[in-house]
Scaffold this active site. Sequence first.
Site, PDB file in Angstrom:
ATOM      1  NE  ARG A  60     -60.010 -16.951  -3.021  1.00  0.00           N
ATOM      2  CZ  ARG A  60     -60.966 -17.601  -3.668  1.00  0.00           C
ATOM      3  NH1 ARG A  60     -61.857 -16.958  -4.383  1.00  0.00           N
ATOM      4  NH2 ARG A  60     -61.032 -18.919  -3.592  1.00  0.00           N
ATOM      5  CG  HIS A  95     -61.897 -24.153 -10.322  1.00  0.00           C
ATOM      6  ND1 HIS A  95     -61.477 -24.865  -9.228  1.00  0.00           N
ATOM      7  CD2 HIS A  95     -62.250 -22.939  -9.858  1.00  0.00           C
ATOM      8  CE1 HIS A  95     -61.587 -24.110  -8.147  1.00  0.00           C
ATOM      9  NE2 HIS A  95     -62.061 -22.932  -8.501  1.00  0.00           N
ATOM     10  CG  HIS A 111     -62.918 -20.746  -0.758  1.00  0.00           C
ATOM     11  ND1 HIS A 111     -62.689 -21.548   0.333  1.00  0.00           N
ATOM     12  CD2 HIS A 111     -62.412 -21.392  -1.819  1.00  0.00           C
ATOM     13  CE1 HIS A 111     -62.061 -22.640  -0.055  1.00  0.00           C
ATOM     14  NE2 HIS A 111     -61.866 -22.563  -1.348  1.00  0.00           N
ATOM     15  CE1 TYR A 159     -55.580 -25.982  -5.278  1.00  0.00           C
ATOM     16  CE2 TYR A 159     -55.271 -24.290  -6.942  1.00  0.00           C
ATOM     17  CZ  TYR A 159     -56.063 -24.917  -6.004  1.00  0.00           C
ATOM     18  OH  TYR A 159     -57.341 -24.486  -5.803  1.00  0.00           O
ATOM     19  CG  ASP A 219     -55.701 -20.489  -6.043  1.00  0.00           C
ATOM     20  OD1 ASP A 219     -54.834 -19.929  -5.347  1.00  0.00           O
ATOM     21  OD2 ASP A 219     -56.653 -21.140  -5.561  1.00  0.00           O
ATOM     22  NE  ARG A 272     -58.594 -22.226  -9.918  1.00  0.00           N
ATOM     23  CZ  ARG A 272     -58.389 -22.998  -8.843  1.00  0.00           C
ATOM     24  NH1 ARG A 272     -58.462 -22.476  -7.633  1.00  0.00           N
ATOM     25  NH2 ARG A 272     -58.152 -24.280  -8.967  1.00  0.00           N
ATOM     26  CD  GLU A 331     -63.178 -20.922  -5.891  1.00  0.00           C
ATOM     27  OE1 GLU A 331     -63.171 -20.536  -4.716  1.00  0.00           O
ATOM     28  OE2 GLU A 331     -62.299 -21.647  -6.377  1.00  0.00           O
ATOM     29  CG  ASN A 355     -61.729 -30.105   2.239  1.00  0.00           C
ATOM     30  OD1 ASN A 355     -62.118 -31.262   2.388  1.00  0.00           O
ATOM     31  ND2 ASN A 355     -61.344 -29.614   1.069  1.00  0.00           N
ATOM     32  CD1 TRP A 400     -51.108 -29.143  -2.070  1.00  0.00           C
ATOM     33  CD2 TRP A 400     -52.908 -28.224  -1.083  1.00  0.00           C
ATOM     34  NE1 TRP A 400     -52.182 -29.378  -2.878  1.00  0.00           N
ATOM     35  CE2 TRP A 400     -53.292 -28.821  -2.297  1.00  0.00           C
ATOM     36  CE3 TRP A 400     -53.872 -27.584  -0.304  1.00  0.00           C
ATOM     37  CZ2 TRP A 400     -54.616 -28.808  -2.751  1.00  0.00           C
ATOM     38  CZ3 TRP A 400     -55.173 -27.565  -0.748  1.00  0.00           C
ATOM     39  CH2 TRP A 400     -55.535 -28.179  -1.956  1.00  0.00           C
ATOM     40  CG  ASP A 455     -63.563 -27.243   0.345  1.00  0.00           C
ATOM     41  OD1 ASP A 455     -63.310 -27.088  -0.863  1.00  0.00           O
ATOM     42  OD2 ASP A 455     -63.091 -26.521   1.230  1.00  0.00           O
ATOM     43  CD  GLU A 461     -58.530 -20.725  -1.023  1.00  0.00           C
ATOM     44  OE1 GLU A 461     -58.916 -20.232  -2.085  1.00  0.00           O
ATOM     45  OE2 GLU A 461     -58.117 -21.892  -0.922  1.00  0.00           O
ATOM     46  CD  GLU A 495     -57.870 -18.027  -5.275  1.00  0.00           C
ATOM     47  OE1 GLU A 495     -58.482 -17.889  -6.365  1.00  0.00           O
ATOM     48  OE2 GLU A 495     -58.127 -18.964  -4.494  1.00  0.00           O
ATOM     49  CG  HIS A 530     -53.508 -23.423  -3.395  1.00  0.00           C
ATOM     50  ND1 HIS A 530     -53.251 -24.261  -2.344  1.00  0.00           N
ATOM     51  CD2 HIS A 530     -54.846 -23.379  -3.506  1.00  0.00           C
ATOM     52  CE1 HIS A 530     -54.403 -24.727  -1.866  1.00  0.00           C
ATOM     53  NE2 HIS A 530     -55.388 -24.198  -2.549  1.00  0.00           N
TER      54      HIS A 530
HETATM   55  O1  EZ4 Z   1     -57.698 -25.527  -2.015  1.00  0.00           O
HETATM   56  O2  EZ4 Z   1     -61.180 -25.562  -1.256  1.00  0.00           O
HETATM   57  O3  EZ4 Z   1     -59.671 -21.394  -4.759  1.00  0.00           O
HETATM   58  N1  EZ4 Z   1     -59.882 -22.490  -4.385  1.00  0.00           N
HETATM   59  C1  EZ4 Z   1     -59.051 -23.259  -3.703  1.00  0.00           C
HETATM   60  C2  EZ4 Z   1     -59.534 -24.610  -3.264  1.00  0.00           C
HETATM   61  C3  EZ4 Z   1     -58.969 -24.980  -1.886  1.00  0.00           C
HETATM   62  C4  EZ4 Z   1     -59.854 -25.993  -1.201  1.00  0.00           C
HETATM   63  C5  EZ4 Z   1     -59.395 -26.222   0.233  1.00  0.00           C
HETATM   64  O4  EZ4 Z   1     -60.336 -26.942   0.954  1.00  0.00           O
HETATM   65  O5  EZ4 Z   1     -57.934 -22.844  -3.459  1.00  0.00           O
HETATM   66  O6  EZ4 Z   1     -59.179 -25.585  -4.220  1.00  0.00           O
HETATM   67 CO    CO Z   2     -57.802 -20.735  -3.781  1.00  0.00          CO
END
Ligand code: EZ4
Ligand code: CO
Length: 402
Positions: free
Chosen positions: A283, A122, A312, A159, A210, A147, A339, A37, A402, A316, A262, A236, A212
Amino acid sequence: MKITSARVIVCSPDRNFVTLRIETDEGVYGLGDATLNGRELAVASYLSEHIVPCLIGRDPFQTEDIWQYLYRGAYWRRGPVTMTAIAAVDVALWDIKGKALNTPVYNLLGGKSRDGVLVYTHANGGDIAETLDSVRRYQQQGYLAVRAQSGVPGVSSSYGVPKGGKSYEPAERGLPQESRWSTERYLNFAPSLFEKLRVEIGSDLHLLHDVHHRLTPIEAARLGKSLEPYHLFWMEDPCPAELQEGFELIRKHTVTPIATGEVFNSIWDTHDLIRNQWIDYIRMTIVHGGGITHARKTADFAALYHVRTGFHGATDLSPITMAAALHLGIAIHNFGIQEHMHHTTLTDEVFPHAYSFAEGYMYPGDAPGLGVDIDESLADRHPYQRAYLPVARKLDGTLTDW
Ligand code: EZ4
Ligand code: CO
Protein backbone atom coordinates in the site's frame (compact mmCIF):
# COMPACT_ATOMS: atom_id res chain seq x y z
CA MET A 1 14.45 22.22 -21.25
CA LYS A 2 15.44 23.72 -17.89
CA ILE A 3 13.75 24.20 -14.52
CA THR A 4 13.54 27.96 -13.91
CA SER A 5 11.67 28.10 -10.58
CA ALA A 6 9.62 26.10 -8.12
CA ARG A 7 7.34 27.07 -5.27
CA VAL A 8 5.23 25.48 -2.56
CA ILE A 9 1.50 26.18 -2.27
CA VAL A 10 -0.14 25.37 1.08
CA CYS A 11 -3.93 25.48 1.23
CA SER A 12 -6.88 24.05 3.14
CA PRO A 13 -9.98 23.55 0.96
CA ASP A 14 -11.77 21.52 3.71
CA ARG A 15 -8.44 19.89 4.63
CA ASN A 16 -4.75 20.76 4.30
CA PHE A 17 -2.77 20.14 1.13
CA VAL A 18 0.82 20.98 0.21
CA THR A 19 1.55 21.27 -3.52
CA LEU A 20 4.82 21.84 -5.38
CA ARG A 21 4.70 23.72 -8.68
CA ILE A 22 7.77 23.49 -10.92
CA GLU A 23 8.18 25.93 -13.87
CA THR A 24 10.39 25.51 -16.94
CA ASP A 25 11.93 27.82 -19.53
CA GLU A 26 9.50 26.45 -22.15
CA GLY A 27 6.42 27.55 -20.24
CA VAL A 28 5.42 23.99 -19.27
CA TYR A 29 4.84 23.51 -15.53
CA GLY A 30 4.29 20.43 -13.40
CA LEU A 31 2.48 19.77 -10.10
CA GLY A 32 3.46 17.42 -7.30
CA ASP A 33 1.59 16.58 -4.08
CA ALA A 34 3.63 17.03 -0.85
CA THR A 35 0.91 16.46 1.75
CA LEU A 36 1.91 14.60 4.94
CA ASN A 37 -1.16 14.53 7.16
CA GLY A 38 -0.60 16.44 10.41
CA ARG A 39 3.03 17.31 9.53
CA GLU A 40 2.38 19.45 6.44
CA LEU A 41 4.64 22.41 7.17
CA ALA A 42 7.70 20.23 7.80
CA VAL A 43 7.55 19.02 4.18
CA ALA A 44 6.76 22.53 2.88
CA SER A 45 9.89 23.86 4.56
CA TYR A 46 12.06 20.86 3.52
CA LEU A 47 11.08 21.66 -0.07
CA SER A 48 11.36 25.44 -0.09
CA GLU A 49 14.45 25.71 2.14
CA HIS A 50 16.49 22.71 1.04
CA ILE A 51 15.29 21.27 -2.27
CA VAL A 52 14.02 24.08 -4.49
CA PRO A 53 17.41 25.88 -4.64
CA CYS A 54 19.00 22.64 -5.96
CA LEU A 55 16.47 22.23 -8.77
CA ILE A 56 17.05 25.47 -10.67
CA GLY A 57 18.78 24.95 -14.01
CA ARG A 58 18.30 21.14 -14.08
CA ASP A 59 16.78 19.23 -16.99
CA PRO A 60 13.27 18.15 -15.84
CA PHE A 61 13.45 15.02 -18.04
CA GLN A 62 16.20 13.58 -15.78
CA THR A 63 13.76 12.05 -13.27
CA GLU A 64 16.13 9.23 -12.31
CA ASP A 65 19.21 11.38 -11.74
CA ILE A 66 17.27 14.06 -9.85
CA TRP A 67 15.70 11.34 -7.66
CA GLN A 68 19.15 9.91 -6.82
CA TYR A 69 20.52 13.41 -6.23
CA LEU A 70 17.80 14.19 -3.68
CA TYR A 71 17.95 10.73 -2.02
CA ARG A 72 21.66 9.82 -1.97
CA GLY A 73 22.85 13.39 -2.24
CA ALA A 74 21.18 14.46 1.01
CA TYR A 75 23.22 11.88 2.96
CA TRP A 76 20.24 11.62 5.39
CA ARG A 77 17.96 9.05 3.83
CA ARG A 78 14.37 7.91 4.06
CA GLY A 79 11.72 9.02 6.55
CA PRO A 80 8.27 10.37 5.69
CA VAL A 81 9.26 14.05 5.45
CA THR A 82 12.21 13.44 3.11
CA MET A 83 10.42 10.89 0.94
CA THR A 84 7.29 13.03 0.62
CA ALA A 85 9.39 15.98 -0.50
CA ILE A 86 11.23 13.81 -3.06
CA ALA A 87 7.88 12.45 -4.26
CA ALA A 88 6.54 15.95 -4.87
CA VAL A 89 9.51 16.77 -7.11
CA ASP A 90 9.36 13.42 -8.91
CA VAL A 91 5.62 13.59 -9.63
CA ALA A 92 5.85 17.20 -10.85
CA LEU A 93 8.65 16.18 -13.23
CA TRP A 94 6.63 13.27 -14.67
CA ASP A 95 3.78 15.75 -15.17
CA ILE A 96 6.16 18.06 -17.07
CA LYS A 97 7.46 15.17 -19.20
CA GLY A 98 3.96 14.16 -20.21
CA LYS A 99 2.93 17.72 -21.04
CA ALA A 100 6.13 18.39 -23.00
CA LEU A 101 5.66 15.17 -25.01
CA ASN A 102 1.90 15.81 -25.29
CA THR A 103 0.94 12.41 -23.87
CA PRO A 104 -0.64 11.05 -20.66
CA VAL A 105 1.92 9.85 -18.11
CA TYR A 106 0.71 6.23 -18.37
CA ASN A 107 2.16 6.12 -21.88
CA LEU A 108 5.59 6.86 -20.42
CA LEU A 109 5.19 3.97 -17.93
CA GLY A 110 4.49 1.22 -20.45
CA GLY A 111 1.07 2.21 -21.76
CA LYS A 112 -2.28 0.79 -20.68
CA SER A 113 -2.24 -2.78 -19.34
CA ARG A 114 -5.99 -2.77 -18.63
CA ASP A 115 -9.18 -0.87 -19.48
CA GLY A 116 -9.80 0.68 -16.07
CA VAL A 117 -8.45 0.81 -12.52
CA LEU A 118 -10.52 -1.20 -10.00
CA VAL A 119 -11.22 0.96 -6.94
CA TYR A 120 -12.74 0.46 -3.50
CA THR A 121 -14.36 3.09 -1.37
CA HIS A 122 -15.22 3.43 2.34
CA ALA A 123 -18.53 2.37 3.91
CA ASN A 124 -18.99 3.00 7.61
CA GLY A 125 -21.58 3.29 10.35
CA GLY A 126 -22.06 3.51 14.09
CA ASP A 127 -23.37 -0.07 14.10
CA ILE A 128 -23.84 -3.03 11.76
CA ALA A 129 -27.19 -1.81 10.38
CA GLU A 130 -25.75 1.60 9.44
CA THR A 131 -22.68 0.01 7.86
CA LEU A 132 -24.90 -2.34 5.84
CA ASP A 133 -26.89 0.68 4.53
CA SER A 134 -23.68 2.44 3.61
CA VAL A 135 -22.32 -0.63 1.76
CA ARG A 136 -25.60 -0.90 -0.17
CA ARG A 137 -25.46 2.78 -1.19
CA TYR A 138 -22.00 2.38 -2.69
CA GLN A 139 -23.01 -0.83 -4.41
CA GLN A 140 -25.90 1.07 -6.02
CA GLN A 141 -23.41 3.73 -7.20
CA GLY A 142 -21.56 0.98 -9.07
CA TYR A 143 -18.69 0.11 -6.73
CA LEU A 144 -17.48 -3.49 -7.03
CA ALA A 145 -15.34 -3.29 -3.88
CA VAL A 146 -16.14 -1.65 -0.56
CA ARG A 147 -14.22 -1.30 2.71
CA ALA A 148 -16.52 -1.80 5.71
CA GLN A 149 -15.88 -0.31 9.17
CA SER A 150 -18.33 -0.17 12.07
CA GLY A 151 -18.52 1.21 15.59
CA VAL A 152 -17.68 -1.46 18.18
CA PRO A 153 -20.23 -1.92 21.00
CA GLY A 154 -18.83 -0.69 24.31
CA VAL A 155 -16.09 1.44 22.70
CA SER A 156 -16.95 5.15 22.48
CA SER A 157 -15.20 5.87 19.15
CA SER A 158 -13.91 3.64 16.37
CA TYR A 159 -11.43 4.11 13.52
CA GLY A 160 -13.14 4.97 10.22
CA VAL A 161 -16.50 5.95 11.69
CA PRO A 162 -17.52 9.61 11.43
CA LYS A 163 -18.99 11.69 14.23
CA GLY A 164 -22.06 13.92 13.87
CA GLY A 165 -23.30 12.81 10.44
CA LYS A 166 -20.35 14.29 8.49
CA SER A 167 -18.38 12.17 6.07
CA TYR A 168 -15.33 10.54 7.62
CA GLU A 169 -12.12 12.60 7.61
CA PRO A 170 -9.15 11.24 9.57
CA ALA A 171 -7.51 14.59 10.48
CA GLU A 172 -9.34 17.21 12.50
CA ARG A 173 -8.54 20.89 12.97
CA GLY A 174 -7.14 21.90 16.35
CA LEU A 175 -5.05 19.67 18.62
CA PRO A 176 -5.18 15.83 18.43
CA GLN A 177 -8.48 14.21 19.45
CA GLU A 178 -8.30 11.18 21.74
CA SER A 179 -10.15 8.03 20.78
CA ARG A 180 -10.64 4.75 22.69
CA TRP A 181 -9.76 1.19 21.81
CA SER A 182 -10.50 -2.31 23.10
CA THR A 183 -8.90 -5.23 21.28
CA GLU A 184 -11.06 -7.73 23.19
CA ARG A 185 -14.36 -6.08 22.22
CA TYR A 186 -13.24 -5.57 18.63
CA LEU A 187 -12.14 -9.18 18.13
CA ASN A 188 -15.40 -10.48 19.58
CA PHE A 189 -17.43 -8.16 17.36
CA ALA A 190 -15.73 -7.99 13.93
CA PRO A 191 -16.82 -11.43 12.58
CA SER A 192 -20.49 -10.59 13.21
CA LEU A 193 -20.17 -7.49 10.98
CA PHE A 194 -18.91 -9.51 8.02
CA GLU A 195 -21.29 -12.39 8.64
CA LYS A 196 -24.23 -9.98 8.37
CA LEU A 197 -22.78 -8.27 5.27
CA ARG A 198 -22.36 -11.59 3.43
CA VAL A 199 -25.85 -12.78 4.40
CA GLU A 200 -27.44 -9.53 3.16
CA ILE A 201 -25.19 -8.62 0.20
CA GLY A 202 -24.17 -12.04 -1.14
CA SER A 203 -20.81 -13.29 -2.37
CA ASP A 204 -19.90 -11.08 -5.32
CA LEU A 205 -19.07 -7.70 -3.81
CA HIS A 206 -15.41 -7.46 -2.72
CA LEU A 207 -15.30 -6.59 0.98
CA LEU A 208 -12.22 -5.06 2.59
CA HIS A 209 -11.45 -4.13 6.19
CA ASP A 210 -8.85 -1.87 7.84
CA VAL A 211 -7.52 -2.98 11.25
CA HIS A 212 -5.39 0.18 11.37
CA HIS A 213 -2.34 -1.28 13.13
CA ARG A 214 -4.27 -2.18 16.30
CA LEU A 215 -3.39 -5.84 16.90
CA THR A 216 -0.44 -8.05 17.78
CA PRO A 217 0.42 -10.80 15.27
CA ILE A 218 -1.35 -13.56 17.20
CA GLU A 219 -4.45 -11.40 17.64
CA ALA A 220 -4.39 -10.62 13.91
CA ALA A 221 -4.07 -14.34 13.20
CA ARG A 222 -7.25 -14.95 15.21
CA LEU A 223 -9.06 -12.17 13.32
CA GLY A 224 -7.93 -13.42 9.91
CA LYS A 225 -9.03 -16.95 10.76
CA SER A 226 -12.41 -15.83 12.06
CA LEU A 227 -13.05 -13.81 8.87
CA GLU A 228 -12.18 -16.64 6.45
CA PRO A 229 -15.82 -17.71 5.84
CA TYR A 230 -16.56 -14.18 4.54
CA HIS A 231 -13.64 -14.23 2.04
CA LEU A 232 -12.39 -10.67 2.39
CA PHE A 233 -10.44 -9.10 -0.46
CA TRP A 234 -8.00 -8.10 2.27
CA MET A 235 -7.38 -7.45 5.94
CA GLU A 236 -5.40 -4.17 6.05
CA ASP A 237 -2.63 -3.16 8.44
CA PRO A 238 -3.31 -5.91 11.00
CA CYS A 239 -0.21 -4.88 13.04
CA PRO A 240 2.31 -2.08 13.07
CA ALA A 241 4.90 -3.20 10.50
CA GLU A 242 8.20 -1.99 11.92
CA LEU A 243 8.78 -5.62 12.88
CA GLN A 244 8.37 -7.11 9.43
CA GLU A 245 8.77 -10.75 10.59
CA GLY A 246 5.69 -10.36 12.78
CA PHE A 247 3.71 -10.97 9.61
CA GLU A 248 5.14 -14.47 9.27
CA LEU A 249 3.17 -15.48 12.34
CA ILE A 250 -0.11 -14.13 10.91
CA ARG A 251 0.62 -15.85 7.61
CA LYS A 252 1.08 -19.26 9.25
CA HIS A 253 -2.43 -19.16 10.65
CA THR A 254 -4.77 -17.68 8.06
CA VAL A 255 -5.56 -17.49 4.34
CA THR A 256 -7.25 -14.08 4.67
CA PRO A 257 -5.17 -11.88 2.31
CA ILE A 258 -3.05 -9.18 3.93
CA ALA A 259 -2.40 -5.60 2.77
CA THR A 260 0.00 -3.23 4.45
CA GLY A 261 2.30 -0.26 3.95
CA GLU A 262 0.33 3.00 3.85
CA VAL A 263 2.84 4.48 6.34
CA PHE A 264 5.91 3.11 4.53
CA ASN A 265 8.20 5.46 2.68
CA SER A 266 10.84 3.28 1.03
CA ILE A 267 11.27 -0.04 -0.74
CA TRP A 268 13.36 -1.12 2.28
CA ASP A 269 10.24 -1.00 4.48
CA THR A 270 8.73 -3.64 2.20
CA HIS A 271 11.80 -5.83 1.71
CA ASP A 272 11.19 -8.76 4.09
CA LEU A 273 7.40 -8.58 3.77
CA ILE A 274 7.58 -8.99 0.01
CA ARG A 275 10.50 -11.38 -0.49
CA ASN A 276 9.07 -13.78 2.12
CA GLN A 277 5.57 -13.53 0.64
CA TRP A 278 4.12 -12.51 4.01
CA ILE A 279 1.74 -10.02 2.38
CA ASP A 280 -0.48 -9.96 -0.70
CA TYR A 281 -0.87 -6.22 -1.38
CA ILE A 282 1.56 -3.36 -0.92
CA ARG A 283 0.00 0.00 0.00
CA MET A 284 2.95 2.40 0.05
CA THR A 285 1.66 5.58 -1.54
CA ILE A 286 3.26 7.51 -4.37
CA VAL A 287 3.24 10.71 -2.28
CA HIS A 288 4.91 9.26 0.83
CA GLY A 289 7.14 6.75 -0.94
CA GLY A 290 9.37 8.80 -3.21
CA GLY A 291 7.02 9.40 -6.15
CA ILE A 292 6.31 7.51 -9.36
CA THR A 293 10.00 6.59 -9.84
CA HIS A 294 10.25 4.72 -6.52
CA ALA A 295 6.69 3.31 -6.57
CA ARG A 296 7.41 1.78 -9.97
CA LYS A 297 10.53 0.04 -8.63
CA THR A 298 8.64 -1.19 -5.57
CA ALA A 299 5.81 -2.54 -7.73
CA ASP A 300 8.31 -4.33 -10.01
CA PHE A 301 10.05 -5.88 -6.98
CA ALA A 302 6.64 -6.97 -5.61
CA ALA A 303 5.71 -8.55 -8.95
CA LEU A 304 8.49 -11.15 -8.52
CA TYR A 305 6.72 -12.45 -5.39
CA HIS A 306 3.05 -12.43 -6.49
CA VAL A 307 2.43 -9.26 -4.46
CA ARG A 308 0.10 -6.76 -6.10
CA THR A 309 -0.43 -3.06 -5.49
CA GLY A 310 -3.21 -1.59 -3.37
CA PHE A 311 -2.11 2.01 -3.02
CA HIS A 312 -3.40 4.18 -0.21
CA GLY A 313 -5.96 6.71 -1.50
CA ALA A 314 -7.50 8.53 1.48
CA THR A 315 -8.53 12.21 1.41
CA ASP A 316 -5.12 13.37 2.65
CA LEU A 317 -3.68 12.28 -0.70
CA SER A 318 -4.47 15.19 -3.01
CA PRO A 319 -6.06 14.77 -6.47
CA ILE A 320 -2.50 15.01 -7.86
CA THR A 321 -1.55 11.78 -6.04
CA MET A 322 -4.85 10.18 -7.06
CA ALA A 323 -4.06 10.94 -10.71
CA ALA A 324 -0.48 9.65 -10.36
CA ALA A 325 -1.81 6.41 -8.82
CA LEU A 326 -4.28 5.95 -11.67
CA HIS A 327 -1.62 6.51 -14.36
CA LEU A 328 0.73 4.03 -12.66
CA GLY A 329 -2.09 1.61 -11.82
CA ILE A 330 -3.34 1.37 -15.39
CA ALA A 331 0.21 0.76 -16.65
CA ILE A 332 1.76 -1.86 -14.36
CA HIS A 333 1.02 -5.55 -14.73
CA ASN A 334 0.72 -6.39 -11.01
CA PHE A 335 -1.90 -3.79 -10.16
CA GLY A 336 -4.38 -5.07 -7.55
CA ILE A 337 -6.84 -2.38 -6.45
CA GLN A 338 -6.79 1.36 -5.72
CA GLU A 339 -8.36 3.01 -2.66
CA HIS A 340 -10.77 5.83 -3.51
CA MET A 341 -12.01 7.97 -0.65
CA HIS A 342 -13.99 10.92 -1.99
CA HIS A 343 -12.58 14.43 -1.77
CA THR A 344 -15.04 17.21 -0.97
CA THR A 345 -16.51 19.33 -3.78
CA LEU A 346 -14.32 22.24 -2.70
CA THR A 347 -11.14 20.12 -2.87
CA ASP A 348 -12.13 18.96 -6.37
CA GLU A 349 -12.69 22.62 -7.39
CA VAL A 350 -9.24 23.63 -6.20
CA PHE A 351 -7.70 20.69 -8.11
CA PRO A 352 -9.65 20.33 -11.41
CA HIS A 353 -8.82 16.91 -12.86
CA ALA A 354 -9.26 14.66 -15.89
CA TYR A 355 -9.79 11.38 -13.99
CA SER A 356 -13.26 9.89 -13.62
CA PHE A 357 -15.25 7.02 -12.09
CA ALA A 358 -17.71 4.69 -13.81
CA GLU A 359 -19.13 1.33 -12.72
CA GLY A 360 -16.49 0.35 -10.22
CA TYR A 361 -13.44 1.55 -12.14
CA MET A 362 -11.52 4.78 -12.39
CA TYR A 363 -9.83 6.17 -15.47
CA PRO A 364 -6.87 8.58 -15.55
CA GLY A 365 -8.17 10.43 -18.62
CA ASP A 366 -6.20 11.33 -21.73
CA ALA A 367 -4.94 14.82 -20.88
CA PRO A 368 -1.17 15.28 -21.36
CA GLY A 369 0.83 14.78 -18.16
CA LEU A 370 -1.19 13.81 -15.08
CA GLY A 371 -4.28 15.82 -16.04
CA VAL A 372 -4.59 17.77 -12.78
CA ASP A 373 -4.38 21.54 -12.31
CA ILE A 374 -4.61 23.89 -9.33
CA ASP A 375 -6.88 26.95 -9.06
CA GLU A 376 -4.53 29.12 -7.04
CA SER A 377 -6.92 32.03 -6.47
CA LEU A 378 -9.46 29.63 -4.94
CA ALA A 379 -6.68 27.90 -2.98
CA ASP A 380 -5.56 31.29 -1.59
CA ARG A 381 -9.00 31.83 -0.11
CA HIS A 382 -8.58 28.66 2.02
CA PRO A 383 -5.38 29.08 4.03
CA TYR A 384 -3.67 26.34 6.08
CA GLN A 385 -5.21 25.44 9.43
CA ARG A 386 -3.37 23.30 11.96
CA ALA A 387 -4.86 19.80 12.06
CA TYR A 388 -3.84 16.41 13.45
CA LEU A 389 -4.73 12.77 13.25
CA PRO A 390 -6.26 11.42 16.49
CA VAL A 391 -4.37 9.43 19.10
CA ALA A 392 -5.85 6.26 20.63
CA ARG A 393 -5.90 5.00 24.22
CA LYS A 394 -6.99 1.65 25.60
CA LEU A 395 -9.92 1.65 28.02
CA ASP A 396 -7.45 1.91 30.95
CA GLY A 397 -5.79 4.99 29.41
CA THR A 398 -2.67 3.37 27.91
CA LEU A 399 -1.62 5.09 24.70
CA THR A 400 -1.85 2.65 21.79
CA ASP A 401 -1.57 2.67 17.99
CA TRP A 402 -4.26 4.76 16.30
O1 EZ4 B 1 -5.67 6.70 8.49
O2 EZ4 B 1 -5.12 8.53 5.49
O3 EZ4 B 1 -6.78 3.21 4.61
N1 EZ4 B 1 -6.85 4.34 4.93
C1 EZ4 B 1 -6.46 4.84 6.09
C2 EZ4 B 1 -6.57 6.32 6.29
C3 EZ4 B 1 -5.40 6.85 7.14
C4 EZ4 B 1 -5.17 8.32 6.86
C5 EZ4 B 1 -3.91 8.80 7.56
O4 EZ4 B 1 -3.54 10.07 7.11
O5 EZ4 B 1 -6.04 4.08 6.95
O6 EZ4 B 1 -7.80 6.64 6.90
CO1 CO C 1 -5.56 2.17 6.13
